[in-house]
Design a protein around this motif. Structure first.
Motif, PDB file in Angstrom:
ATOM      1  N   THR A 155       0.859  -1.151  -0.057  1.00 21.02           N
ATOM      2  CA  THR A 155       0.125   0.009  -0.095  1.00 21.02           C
ATOM      3  C   THR A 155       1.002   1.292  -0.179  1.00 21.02           C
ATOM      4  OG1 THR A 155      -1.816  -1.415   1.196  1.00 21.02           O
ATOM      5  CG2 THR A 155      -1.982   0.990   1.354  1.00 21.02           C
ATOM      6  N   ASN A 156       0.613   2.240  -0.977  1.00 21.83           N
ATOM      7  CA  ASN A 156       1.622   3.261  -1.108  1.00 21.83           C
ATOM      8  C   ASN A 156       0.631   4.438  -0.711  1.00 21.83           C
ATOM      9  OD1 ASN A 156       3.758   1.993  -2.520  1.00 21.83           O
ATOM     10  ND2 ASN A 156       2.095   1.858  -4.184  1.00 21.83           N
TER      11      ASN A 156
ATOM     12  N   SER B 263      -8.412   8.959   0.313  1.00 22.52           N
ATOM     13  CA  SER B 263      -7.996  10.220   0.016  1.00 22.52           C
ATOM     14  C   SER B 263      -8.793  11.097   0.981  1.00 22.52           C
ATOM     15  CB  SER B 263      -8.419  10.614  -1.421  1.00 22.52           C
ATOM     16  OG  SER B 263      -7.860  11.616  -1.904  1.00 22.52           O
TER      17      SER B 263
ATOM     18  N   THR C  22      -3.408  10.275   0.924  1.00 23.57           N
ATOM     19  CA  THR C  22      -4.060   9.272   0.077  1.00 23.57           C
ATOM     20  C   THR C  22      -3.469   7.833   0.269  1.00 23.57           C
ATOM     21  OG1 THR C  22      -2.422   9.861  -1.629  1.00 23.57           O
ATOM     22  CG2 THR C  22      -4.361  11.058  -1.721  1.00 23.57           C
TER      23      THR C  22
ATOM     24  N   GLU D 143       0.784   8.919   0.060  1.00 26.72           N
ATOM     25  CA  GLU D 143       1.447  10.112   0.009  1.00 26.72           C
ATOM     26  C   GLU D 143       0.702  11.294   0.952  1.00 26.72           C
ATOM     27  OE1 GLU D 143       2.072  11.197  -4.246  1.00 26.72           O
ATOM     28  OE2 GLU D 143       0.740   9.427  -4.624  1.00 26.72           O
TER      29      GLU D 143
ATOM     30  N   THR E  29      -3.152   4.201  -1.933  1.00 33.46           N
ATOM     31  CA  THR E  29      -3.240   3.370  -2.976  1.00 33.46           C
ATOM     32  C   THR E  29      -3.037   2.114  -3.133  1.00 33.46           C
ATOM     33  OG1 THR E  29      -1.350   4.219  -4.388  1.00 33.46           O
ATOM     34  CG2 THR E  29      -3.651   5.261  -4.535  1.00 33.46           C
ATOM     35  N   GLN E  30      -3.517   1.075  -3.548  1.00 32.70           N
ATOM     36  CA  GLN E  30      -3.019  -0.031  -3.676  1.00 32.70           C
ATOM     37  C   GLN E  30      -3.297  -0.542  -5.068  1.00 32.70           C
ATOM     38  OE1 GLN E  30      -5.326  -3.167  -1.204  1.00 32.70           O
ATOM     39  NE2 GLN E  30      -4.003  -2.662   0.202  1.00 32.70           N
ATOM     40  N   ASN E  31      -2.180  -1.072  -5.667  1.00 34.33           N
ATOM     41  CA  ASN E  31      -2.401  -1.340  -7.101  1.00 34.33           C
ATOM     42  C   ASN E  31      -3.165  -0.234  -7.845  1.00 34.33           C
ATOM     43  OD1 ASN E  31      -1.053  -4.053  -6.405  1.00 34.33           O
ATOM     44  ND2 ASN E  31      -3.099  -4.794  -6.125  1.00 34.33           N
ATOM     45  N   GLN E  32      -2.735   0.905  -7.688  1.00 32.01           N
ATOM     46  CA  GLN E  32      -3.210   1.986  -8.410  1.00 32.01           C
ATOM     47  C   GLN E  32      -4.602   2.262  -8.028  1.00 32.01           C
ATOM     48  OE1 GLN E  32      -1.945   1.416 -12.451  1.00 32.01           O
ATOM     49  NE2 GLN E  32       0.076   2.523 -11.935  1.00 32.01           N
ATOM     50  N   ASN E  33      -5.288   1.679  -7.349  1.00 28.00           N
ATOM     51  CA  ASN E  33      -6.580   1.842  -6.892  1.00 28.00           C
ATOM     52  C   ASN E  33      -6.581   2.703  -5.515  1.00 28.00           C
ATOM     53  OD1 ASN E  33      -7.716   0.152  -8.959  1.00 28.00           O
ATOM     54  ND2 ASN E  33      -7.301  -1.609  -7.570  1.00 28.00           N
ATOM     55  N   ASN E  34      -7.521   3.711  -5.681  1.00 25.53           N
ATOM     56  CA  ASN E  34      -7.303   4.480  -4.708  1.00 25.53           C
ATOM     57  C   ASN E  34      -8.299   3.962  -3.265  1.00 25.53           C
ATOM     58  OD1 ASN E  34      -6.826   7.076  -3.461  1.00 25.53           O
ATOM     59  ND2 ASN E  34      -8.796   7.721  -3.879  1.00 25.53           N
TER      60      ASN E  34
END
Lengths: 251, 196
Positions: free
Chosen positions: A174-175, A245, A235, A177, A237-242
């Protein structure tokens, strides 16, 4: 007849618990072949076992973590478990006035030390020490839970310092920001408290980027340099899914 | 059958109490003990789901299960200075949770309405219900010790070793008790339903 049934039960139990001998195995097979009723009994037990083994584990989610920590903190008055034993203290610091004086001196030293650390511009704040002495009393935060990820952000404030403590438990990377305005905040610290494996971490002007995999705890300390209300945007994201936010406002 | 179980249990063989086990949670436990209570939140977040589901399955009351979950984590925290690093934290926590669940069931039984007991024993044959529901209902009619072993093994999917540790009984006894529980289930299902 009952004797035969009891013996059959014993043999079936021995087979199903894996404790049957070769001789018993042969005896059981013979008994099952000889009687349809007994074979039916055995098959029913097998069917039941298979049905139970096909049950999927229940996975209902709840989140009691904040309440548990609050209750523990309230009960302990934010003490660590290791400080429970006061025998040495009691035996060396009697009578009461001596104990009182000792506590006062230690309090003054600790207070001076903490004040120096918080006001120092050298960036040598010890976040673990500060957060460890606080109770969980975040006014606003983020709590997110799915079947494979739970995210919790508990903000603390000490004067103009804002501690953003992230606690993440996830099976997928999980990324995160975190954005803020540099006219509102100055970043004092940003680091992993707990992480599994080496995780990337980057800073830009007005943002912190970090990743969580497994159980991860991450802390950001921001100093608020404006008197007006300011915000921080988080924010995830997981595999570019939000996933998240959210804009958090600080007075 | 026994061999399958052995294979399943092999990866957890280190749970044996004779030698220390490698457990990622041990570092967190040390940090809770020596640094800060706040770190305990990591363990709560990690295990609150399984513990809550254990209670939900045992006592069938969502609010009660949530309350019990909190109590277990508080009890575990209080007992943490006595935690033995020879065990996995998860197994140790489960043992506390199972004891809590069994005590709660015992307490509840003291207040159960006599009429309710009567109704259970005279329950009409349930013909329309699907097999899963019949099985669930039958499990609820088991004695606590049998219910616990069924829930831990099949609903929580613990290994025999983990069930043994949680219930504080030998592994052999777990296998035997599971069999007895299934036998009782069969009898309940045969008597009250058209399950088979």
């Amino acid at each position: 007849m009952w004797f035969r049934k009891a013996r059959l039960d014993r043999l079936i139990k021995a087979r199903m618990t894996g404790e049957i001998s070769a001789e018993q195995e042969a005896k059981l097979n013979k008994m099952l072949q000889d009687s349809d009723a007994q074979e039916k009994e055995y098959l029913r037990m097998q069917e039941l076992k298979l049905q139970l083994e096909s049950i999927r584990p229940t996975e209902e989610n709840i989140d009691v973590s904040v309440r548990v920590i609050q209750k523990i903190s309230a009960a302990n008055h934010a003490e660590n478990p290791k400080t429970h034993n006061f025998d040495v203290f009691n035996s060396y610091f009697n009578p009461l006035p001596a104990r009182f004086a000792f506590v006062m001196i230690i309090g003054i030293i600790l207070g001076a030390g903490l004040t120096w650390m918080v006001t120092s511009q050298s960036g040598s704040v010890n976040p673990q020490m500060l957060s460890g002495s606080l109770s969980a009393s975040g006014k606003q935060g983020i709590s997110y839970a799915s079947h494979n990820t739970s995210i919790k952000l508990v903000p603390y404030q000490i004067e103009n310092l804002y501690y953003l403590n992230f606690v993440v438990d996830t099976r997928n990377e999980t990324n995160f920001e975190v954005f803020f305005s540099e006219t509102d905040f100055v970043m004092k610290k940003s680091e992993y408290v707990t992480s599994q494996g080496s995780q990337p971490l980057s800073f830009n002007s007005g943002s912190v980027v970090f990743a969580a995999n497994g159980i991860t705890s991450f802390q950001i300390i921001l100093e608020k340099v404006t008197r007006s209300q300011a915000s921080v945007t988080v924010t995830a994201t997981q595999n570019q899914n939000n996933l998240i936010s959210r804009q958090l406002f600080f007075d | 059958m026994k061999n399958d179980d052995k294979i399943k249990d092999k990866s957890l063989s280190e749970i044996s109490s004779e030698k220390p086990v490698k457990d990622d949670d041990h570092d967190i436990v040390r940090r809770v003990l020596f640094e800060s209570v706040n770190v305990y939140e990591l363990l709560v977040v990690k295990y609150q789901g399984p513990v809550f589901n254990l209670f939900l399955r045992m006592i069938h009351d969502r609010d009660e299960a949530e309350e019990m979950t909190q109590i277990v984590f508080i009890k575990a925290y209080e007992a943490l200075p006595a935690f033995s690093f020879e065990h996995r934290f998860f197994s140790w926590l489960y043992r506390i949770a199972v004891n809590q669940a069994l005590n709660e069931l015992k307490k509840q039984r003291r207040f159960v309405d006599i009429e309710k007991i009567k109704n259970i024993s005279e329950e009409a044959i349930e013909k329309d219900a699907d097999k899963d529901r019949l099985l669930q209902n039958a499990i609820d009619k088991l004695k606590d010790k049998y219910k616990a072993v069924i829930v831990l093994k099949y609903f929580q999917q613990l290994s025999y070793k983990e069930v043994a540790f949680a219930l504080n009984i030998p592994e052999k006894k777990v296998r035997s008790r599971l069999y007895d529980a299934r036998l009782q289930l069969k009898e309940i299902l045969e008597r009250n339903t058209d399950y088979f």
